[in-house]
Structures are given as structure tokens and as C-alpha cells.
Design an enzyme around this catalytic site. Structure first.
Site, mmCIF file in Angstrom:
data_model
loop_
_atom_site.group_PDB
_atom_site.id
_atom_site.type_symbol
_atom_site.label_atom_id
_atom_site.label_comp_id
_atom_site.label_asym_id
_atom_site.label_seq_id
_atom_site.Cartn_x
_atom_site.Cartn_y
_atom_site.Cartn_z
ATOM 1 C CG HIS A 17 -1.928 1.118 1.215
ATOM 2 N ND1 HIS A 17 -3.271 0.883 1.449
ATOM 3 C CD2 HIS A 17 -1.823 2.460 1.002
ATOM 4 C CE1 HIS A 17 -3.929 2.031 1.361
ATOM 5 N NE2 HIS A 17 -3.074 3.002 1.109
ATOM 6 C CG HIS B 282 -0.920 7.056 -1.079
ATOM 7 N ND1 HIS B 282 -2.132 7.142 -1.725
ATOM 8 C CD2 HIS B 282 -1.169 6.403 0.086
ATOM 9 C CE1 HIS B 282 -3.067 6.571 -0.998
ATOM 10 N NE2 HIS B 282 -2.514 6.116 0.111
ATOM 11 C CE LYS C 106 -7.953 1.868 -0.982
ATOM 12 N NZ LYS C 106 -6.800 2.601 -0.527
ATOM 13 C CG HIS D 136 -10.053 4.324 2.979
ATOM 14 N ND1 HIS D 136 -8.851 4.978 3.110
ATOM 15 C CD2 HIS D 136 -10.838 4.788 3.988
ATOM 16 C CE1 HIS D 136 -8.909 5.807 4.151
ATOM 17 N NE2 HIS D 136 -10.101 5.715 4.690
ATOM 18 C CG HIS E 251 -5.202 2.080 5.617
ATOM 19 N ND1 HIS E 251 -6.559 2.002 5.791
ATOM 20 C CD2 HIS E 251 -5.024 2.789 4.483
ATOM 21 C CE1 HIS E 251 -7.157 2.649 4.803
ATOM 22 N NE2 HIS E 251 -6.255 3.123 3.992
ATOM 23 C CG ASP F 74 -1.860 4.728 3.956
ATOM 24 O OD1 ASP F 74 -1.895 5.114 2.765
ATOM 25 O OD2 ASP F 74 -2.663 5.116 4.828
HETATM 26 C C1 NCD Z 1 -3.730 8.991 1.937
HETATM 27 C C2 NCD Z 1 -3.262 10.054 0.933
HETATM 28 O O1 NCD Z 1 -2.787 11.099 1.368
HETATM 29 O O2 NCD Z 1 -3.364 9.806 -0.277
HETATM 30 N N1 NCD Z 1 -3.777 9.588 3.235
HETATM 31 C C3 NCD Z 1 -3.748 8.940 4.414
HETATM 32 O O3 NCD Z 1 -3.915 9.573 5.442
HETATM 33 N N2 NCD Z 1 -3.541 7.643 4.486
HETATM 34 C C4 NCD Z 1 -5.026 8.412 1.495
HETATM 35 C C5 NCD Z 1 -5.444 7.187 2.261
HETATM 36 O O4 NCD Z 1 -4.855 6.120 2.110
HETATM 37 O O5 NCD Z 1 -6.390 7.282 3.049
HETATM 38 ZN ZN ZN Z 2 -3.476 5.002 1.497
#
Ligand code: NCD
Ligand code: ZN
Length: 345
Positions: A14, A16, A100, A137, A175, A248
């Protein structure tokens, strides 16, 4: 005392990575630690079709340091207009590894998320048939629900039905943050698993307020009470194949965190393995770290385990207060703290 730990190369289920300058700044951190990562599709606009996913994958590969053999595993952002045929095509041609599901407005760039999961029946039927995992999520957005109960209420209102209605659908509850999520995943059949972040292993909700409001401890789902942290920790180190590593990591520039209405997300990629390993050591579970980091996730996704190994050694490292500069200046998780282990290059 163990001084060195060598494990099969791990994966991050996971991540970003963002786009543009931020992608260029952060890709190398994940690529240094992990062989593969599941890349979240919540760009603006979101990655909803195969062509956009393939183009994003190319941008990620172009952002990697020379010689990197990191593999980004792409995901499809589900909307109310999601098209089962397009999704199947993307999976069968190897562009997408998973879908997702963001409930609309649950988190960063989720405005195009799903408003009614039941209306996605044909898409979910397809995922179940072709063996494509659904990553969730798991939070409700109902403003009547206490913010700290969003995950628990999602499990009660939605996830239970989903698992019953699609018994062969592979579901990853992303998460997880609560004892209720641990219990749900543990009790469910082998088609249901969960990822666990380092921040939900280290922090409880006191971290949000310790010495003043702490924006760098703010992520979604928000960190919970101590009893939940302990339950999530127990799950992570249990050895159960249902729980695996998903950081995450979610970088936002410093100004976007340290402002009124600041963004949710913790940038933990640079010291992710070191952060998790601290927890496994504290729990006396070093021998279970490899399963969590390198085996359970790949087996759940039906992907081969990685070849090769990585080594961590006991050598203290102080995490910098800030990484990058300008439009990539991000405060990392554990900023200013000292971690006991370091990944050896
Ligand atoms: C994530 C993001 O900033 O893209 N933020 C987070 O707090 N985890 C999005 C997500 O996974 O909820
Ligand atoms: Zn995330």
C-alpha cells in the site's frame, strides 16, 4: 542480541507515490526498500482506466534511480461508473494488480469514490470471477458517526455483507486500526486479509495532541486508542498469513500538513523497514518479520515470492527532520527520532 537480520526481499502492499515532482522525489525511497509495491490510484484525476494506469506506471519507472529493478503494481480506482469489462481487460493484460475502493470523500482525492457499494454488484462479480483483489479503505463517511468509529461502523454496516455476498472475492481491508478490524479479519475465511502500517503500530491517539496539535501524526484512518494499537500490534506479529506489510506512505508537502485543514497522510517510506522492525523486536517476534514483510502479501495476491534478500543491521540512525526541498519538502515519520536498525545497501 541479534545484530543482523537477513530476510527475503520484502514488498509494500500500500503506497502513494503521487506524480510529478513529488513522484520524482519519493520513488527512490520505496524502490530502495521493496521489490514491489501496490501503487494507490488516488491521483487527481484518479487512475480509472487502463491507459491512464499504464501511463502512470511508465512515469513511475522513469522516476526510479538507474539500475533499480523495482516493480510498481498498479491499481484501478473504483467509481460509481466503474466498468467491469475495462477492469477485467486491465487485469488480464497485466496492467492492474487490484481494484481500490474508496467510499466517496473518505480521504485524500476520494471525491470520485463510490457512493453506493451495492450498486457495484456487476464489478464485484467480475473481480470475484477473475480472482482480482479488492482493496478497501474501510471507513464510513456518515457525519453522524464519531470520527474514531468510522472503521468499526464500516465493518458492521458494509464489510460483513460484502464478504457474505461475495464469498470468493479476495478482499484486503487496508491499513487496519482497530481491534474490531483485527477480529473481523481473523474470523473471516482465507479470502479476507489486511495490511498494517507502521504508524498504527507505533502511535495511539494521544500522539495527535502531545504537546500541542501534531499534524504529522494525522493520517486516515486516524490513529486510535491504545487498546486498538495493541490489538493491531498483536495481529502484525502473530505470524498469521492474513496480516501483511502495507506502509500507506502518503507524502504531502510540509505546508499542506502544517496548515488549518491540513492533509491526512504520513510519509514513512524512507525508514519503513526500520520502523516495522522496531515493533517486531519490542514484541520479541524478530523471527516472524519475514512472513509479514516478504511472504504473506505475495501469497494472498497469488504472486511469486521475491528472489534475493535484504539485510538489516543493528546500527542507530537518526531520522532527518525534513527530506527534500521546496515543492517536495516532506517531514518523514519518526522525524528527529533514533531508530535502532538500518537497512544495509
Ligand atoms: C492517503 C493520501 O494522502 O493519499 N492519506 C492517508 O492519510 N492515508 C489516502 C489514504 O490512504 O487514506
Ligand atoms: Zn493510502
Amino acid at each position: 542480541m541479534t545484530e543482523r537480520l537477513t530476510i527475503r526481499r520484502p514488498d509494500d502492499w500500500h503506497v502513494h507515490l503521487r506524480d510529478g515532482a513529488m513522484l520524482s522525489a519519493v520513488a527512490r525511497y520505496t524502490a530502495r526498500q521493496f521489490a514491489r509495491a501496490i501503487i494507490m490510484p488516488n491521483l487527481s484525476p484518479p487512475v480509472t482506466d487502463v491507459a491512464a494506469a499504464a501511463a502512470y506506471r511508465d512515469r513511475i519507472l522513469a522516476a526510479l534511480p538507474a539500475g533499480s529493478d523495482f516493480t510498481p503494481l498498479m491499481t484501478c480506482y473504483l467509481t460509481d461508473a466503474a466498468d467491469a469489462q475495462e477492469i477485467a481487460r486491465g487485469f488480464e493484460t497485466g496492467v492492474w494488480a487490484a481494484c481500490k475502493l474508496y467510499p466517496a470523500n473518505a480521504t485524500t482525492n476520494s471525491a470520485h469514490g463510490v457512493t453506493d457499494i451495492r450498486a457495484l454488484g456487476p464489478v464485484l462479480e467480475t473481480l470475484q470471477r477473475i480472482g482480482m483483489p479488492l482493496l478497501i479503505h474501510g471507513e464510513v463517511t456518515d457525519p453522524e458517526v464519531d470520527f474514531f468509529d468510522r472503521e468499526k461502523v464500516f465493518i458492521d454496516r458494509t464489510l460483513g455483507h460484502l464478504v457474505r455476498d461475495f464469498p470468493a472475492l479476495k478482499i484486503v481491508l487496508e491499513h487496519i486500526t482497530t481491534a474490531e478490524a483485527v477480529d473481523f479479519v481473523t474470523a473471516a475465511g482465507p479470502t479476507v486479509a489486511a495490511t498494517i502500517t507502521p504508524q498504527h503500530l507505533h502511535l495511539n491517539r494521544n500522539a495527535l495532541f502531545a504537546g500541542g496539535l501534531q499534524p504529522h501524526a494525522f493520517c486516515l484512518p486516524v490513529v486510535k486508542r491504545e487498546r486498538h494499537r495493541l490489538a493491531v500490534r498483536a495481529a502484525a506479529v502473530s505470524g498469521s498469513a492474513k496480516f501483511f506489510l502495507g506502509t500507506d506512505t502518503a507524502p504531502h508537502v510540509r505546508e499542506r500538513k502544517e496548515m488549518a485543514c491540513g492533509c491526512a497522510g504520513i510519509f514513512n517510506a524512507p525508514y519503513a523497514l526500520e520502523s516495522y522492525l522496531a515493533v517486531f523486536e519490542e514484541e520479541g517476534a524478530l523471527e516472524r518479520f519475514e512472513g509479514f514483510a516478504s511472504e504473506h502479501g505475495a501469497r494472498f495476491y497469488g504472486l511469486p515470492l521475491n528472489e534475493g534478500t535484504v539485510t538489516l543491521e543493528r546500527r542507530a540512525v537518526t531520522v532527518p527532520d525534513l527530506l527534500g526541498a521546496g515543492e517536495t519538502a516532506v517531514v518523514p515519520f519518526h522525524a528527529g527520532q533514533t531508530l535502532a536498525w538500518q537497512l544495509v545497501d
